[in-house]
Design a protein around this motif. Structure first.
Motif, PDB file in Angstrom:
ATOM      1  N   GLY A 202       0.923  -1.141   0.113  1.00 11.77           N
ATOM      2  CA  GLY A 202       0.069  -0.059  -0.136  1.00 11.77           C
ATOM      3  C   GLY A 202       0.899   1.182   0.125  1.00 11.77           C
ATOM      4  O   GLY A 202       0.285   2.321  -0.152  1.00 11.77           O
ATOM      5  N   ALA A 203       2.240   1.008  -0.029  1.00 11.60           N
ATOM      6  CA  ALA A 203       3.012   2.269   0.172  1.00 11.60           C
ATOM      7  C   ALA A 203       3.013   3.114  -1.133  1.00 11.60           C
ATOM      8  O   ALA A 203       3.546   4.375  -1.273  1.00 11.60           O
ATOM      9  CB  ALA A 203       4.365   1.938   0.332  1.00 11.60           C
ATOM     10  N   VAL A 204       2.471   2.310  -2.320  1.00  7.52           N
ATOM     11  CA  VAL A 204       2.201   3.095  -3.663  1.00  7.52           C
ATOM     12  C   VAL A 204       1.358   4.338  -3.509  1.00  7.52           C
ATOM     13  O   VAL A 204       1.419   5.257  -4.212  1.00  7.52           O
ATOM     14  CB  VAL A 204       1.669   2.103  -4.753  1.00  7.52           C
ATOM     15  N   VAL A 205       0.387   4.228  -2.495  1.00  3.05           N
ATOM     16  CA  VAL A 205      -0.425   5.516  -2.301  1.00  3.05           C
ATOM     17  C   VAL A 205       0.502   6.836  -2.059  1.00  3.05           C
ATOM     18  O   VAL A 205       0.176   8.018  -2.504  1.00  3.05           O
ATOM     19  CB  VAL A 205      -1.325   5.418  -1.073  1.00  3.05           C
ATOM     20  N   ILE A 206       1.446   6.579  -1.395  1.00  5.53           N
ATOM     21  CA  ILE A 206       2.559   7.784  -1.284  1.00  5.53           C
ATOM     22  C   ILE A 206       2.965   8.251  -2.553  1.00  5.53           C
ATOM     23  O   ILE A 206       3.134   9.553  -2.892  1.00  5.53           O
ATOM     24  CB  ILE A 206       3.518   7.409  -0.238  1.00  5.53           C
ATOM     25  N   ASP A 207       3.506   7.265  -3.435  1.00  4.04           N
ATOM     26  CA  ASP A 207       3.756   7.639  -4.951  1.00  4.04           C
ATOM     27  C   ASP A 207       2.493   8.345  -5.632  1.00  4.04           C
ATOM     28  O   ASP A 207       3.014   9.401  -6.489  1.00  4.04           O
ATOM     29  CB  ASP A 207       3.961   6.281  -5.629  1.00  4.04           C
ATOM     30  N   LEU A 208       1.540   8.148  -5.382  1.00  3.66           N
ATOM     31  CA  LEU A 208       0.495   8.687  -5.947  1.00  3.66           C
ATOM     32  C   LEU A 208       0.033   9.983  -5.658  1.00  3.66           C
ATOM     33  O   LEU A 208      -0.607  10.844  -6.239  1.00  3.66           O
ATOM     34  CB  LEU A 208      -0.827   7.731  -5.802  1.00  3.66           C
ATOM     35  N   TYR A 209       0.578  10.319  -4.107  1.00  4.66           N
ATOM     36  CA  TYR A 209       0.356  11.509  -3.860  1.00  4.66           C
ATOM     37  C   TYR A 209       1.249  12.655  -4.278  1.00  4.66           C
ATOM     38  O   TYR A 209       1.067  13.891  -4.007  1.00  4.66           O
ATOM     39  CB  TYR A 209       0.236  11.456  -1.920  1.00  4.66           C
ATOM     40  N   ARG A 210       2.455  12.148  -4.552  1.00  6.69           N
ATOM     41  CA  ARG A 210       3.329  13.091  -5.086  1.00  6.69           C
ATOM     42  C   ARG A 210       2.875  13.863  -6.149  1.00  6.69           C
ATOM     43  O   ARG A 210       2.317  13.525  -7.072  1.00  6.69           O
ATOM     44  CB  ARG A 210       4.622  12.285  -5.565  1.00  6.69           C
TER      45      ARG A 210
ATOM     46  N   ALA B 205      -6.420   2.883 -15.121  1.00 12.25           N
ATOM     47  CA  ALA B 205      -7.451   1.863 -14.655  1.00 12.25           C
ATOM     48  C   ALA B 205      -7.033   1.337 -13.117  1.00 12.25           C
ATOM     49  O   ALA B 205      -7.913   1.086 -12.239  1.00 12.25           O
ATOM     50  CB  ALA B 205      -7.543   0.765 -15.651  1.00 12.25           C
ATOM     51  N   ALA B 206      -5.634   1.190 -13.160  1.00 16.22           N
ATOM     52  CA  ALA B 206      -5.465   0.538 -11.675  1.00 16.22           C
ATOM     53  C   ALA B 206      -5.614   1.458 -10.561  1.00 16.22           C
ATOM     54  O   ALA B 206      -5.880   1.048  -9.378  1.00 16.22           O
ATOM     55  CB  ALA B 206      -3.850  -0.135 -11.557  1.00 16.22           C
ATOM     56  N   THR B 207      -5.352   2.862 -10.875  1.00 13.81           N
ATOM     57  CA  THR B 207      -5.295   4.032  -9.812  1.00 13.81           C
ATOM     58  C   THR B 207      -6.762   4.382  -9.516  1.00 13.81           C
ATOM     59  O   THR B 207      -6.800   5.331  -8.706  1.00 13.81           O
ATOM     60  CB  THR B 207      -4.288   5.038 -10.141  1.00 13.81           C
ATOM     61  N   ARG B 208      -7.555   4.032 -10.266  1.00 13.63           N
ATOM     62  CA  ARG B 208      -9.195   4.434 -10.070  1.00 13.63           C
ATOM     63  C   ARG B 208      -9.311   3.824  -8.555  1.00 13.63           C
ATOM     64  O   ARG B 208     -10.198   4.331  -7.723  1.00 13.63           O
ATOM     65  CB  ARG B 208      -9.883   3.782 -10.949  1.00 13.63           C
ATOM     66  N   ARG B 209      -9.102   2.636  -8.443  1.00 17.71           N
ATOM     67  CA  ARG B 209      -9.394   2.210  -7.037  1.00 17.71           C
ATOM     68  C   ARG B 209      -8.178   1.119  -6.465  1.00 17.71           C
ATOM     69  O   ARG B 209      -7.987   0.411  -6.868  1.00 17.71           O
ATOM     70  CB  ARG B 209     -10.547   1.050  -7.094  1.00 17.71           C
ATOM     71  N   VAL B 210      -7.385   1.840  -5.379  1.00 16.45           N
ATOM     72  CA  VAL B 210      -6.289   1.191  -4.898  1.00 16.45           C
ATOM     73  C   VAL B 210      -6.776   0.318  -3.657  1.00 16.45           C
ATOM     74  O   VAL B 210      -7.348   1.008  -2.513  1.00 16.45           O
ATOM     75  CB  VAL B 210      -5.296   2.379  -4.681  1.00 16.45           C
ATOM     76  N   VAL B 211      -6.516  -0.825  -3.648  1.00 17.94           N
ATOM     77  CA  VAL B 211      -6.745  -1.634  -2.628  1.00 17.94           C
ATOM     78  C   VAL B 211      -5.126  -1.833  -1.854  1.00 17.94           C
ATOM     79  O   VAL B 211      -4.564  -2.320  -2.372  1.00 17.94           O
ATOM     80  CB  VAL B 211      -7.210  -3.173  -2.816  1.00 17.94           C
ATOM     81  N   VAL B 212      -5.383  -1.588  -0.469  1.00 17.18           N
ATOM     82  CA  VAL B 212      -4.278  -1.615   0.355  1.00 17.18           C
ATOM     83  C   VAL B 212      -4.498  -2.961   1.116  1.00 17.18           C
ATOM     84  O   VAL B 212      -5.401  -3.203   1.926  1.00 17.18           O
ATOM     85  CB  VAL B 212      -4.054  -0.525   1.437  1.00 17.18           C
TER      86      VAL B 212
END
Length: 261
Positions: free
Chosen positions: A88-96, A251-258
């Motif tokens: 789920g650390a990819v959420v940090i990448d998406l917030y950048r 498509a993947a980042t529309r819904r991120v499942v941690v």
């Protein structure tokens, strides 16, 4: 910003000096094993795949130089990104305030640049000095080869980015990494030049994007193919893979499942 990311990635890999030295040694040893295997094979089958022995030897050492540079069997950013997706650390990448695809390409480009200089040059120089080689004397050919190498970097990143994004659905990317290893071994031409594959298998693998990473740059360097044909093939696959990666990312980042909540 992306230039800073690439420079930081270069410095990051430059700190692992013992690992780099071990990689140089490993690539040199594997190069020697492959060279003597190829020499025996070409003694039995002269002009196999349209290569003479000097070209076959050059192909081996070029493959060893590009093995880590282009992460032909994986080993780049993809395992790290897969793990970030799993945790789920990819959420940090998406917030950048940065594009996910461009961020990881910049990081991978810095890694590739270091691996070429730190791990690729020495085995290639050793092999082509010790064994007969088919290297061009014209500096323009080398410049054309460097452009082909840049396009090969784009293709390599495009394939591995798609593998990494599969983690959004698979959650455990071990199988995807293993598949990347196997396809990298055979479809790039690391085991045997794609020109030497029997038909129709040879025609199929040469049409796949993996051939843009090793086979076509090698043929360009040794004068077996033209620059325009090489660039068109590489650029075409690079555009297709990067656009596909962009679509999958959307498509993947529309819904991120941690995983784990």
């Amino acid at each position: 910003m992306y230039a800073a990311v690439a420079a930081g990635s270069f410095r990051r890999y430059a700190t692992y000096r013992v690992a780099t030295a071990a990689g140089v040694f490993t690539n040199t040893v594997f190069g020697l094993i492959l060279v003597y295997t190829y020499l025996a094979l070409w003694d039995e089958r002269p002009q196999l795949g349209g290569y003479d022995q000097a070209q076959a030897v050059t192909y081996v050492w070029l493959g060893q130089a590009l093995f880590a540079t282009l992460a032909l069997q994986g080993g780049g950013f993809e395992a790290e990104l897969l793990e970030r997706i799993r945790t789920g650390a990819v959420v940090i990448d998406l917030y950048r305030p940065a594009d996910l695809q461009l961020w990881w390409f910049a990081a991978d480009f810095g890694r590739s640049a270091f691996q070429l200089l730190g791990r690729g040059v020495i085995p290639f120089a050793f092999g082509t000095l010790v064994f007969p080689s088919a290297l061009p004397a014209d500096p323009l050919v080398w410049l054309r080869f460097l452009l082909a190498l840049l396009l090969a970097t784009l293709v390599s990143f495009g394939i591995r980015f798609l593998v990494a994004l599969s983690g959004f659905w698979l959650l455990d990317g071990t199988g995807a990494l293993q598949l990347l290893l196997v396809t990298g071994m055979f479809c790039t031409g690391m085991a045997l030049p794609l020109n030497a594959f029997p038909e129709p298998l040879g025609g199929i693998v040469r049409a796949l994007p993996w051939s843009a990473m090793l086979q076509m740059p090698a043929d360009l360097l040794m004068g077996e193919t033209g620059a325009l044909r090489t660039y068109a093939f590489q650029a075409g696959w690079a555009v297709v893979l990067l656009l596909l990666g962009r679509m999958v990312q959307t498509a993947a980042t529309r819904r991120v499942v941690v995983q784990g909540g």
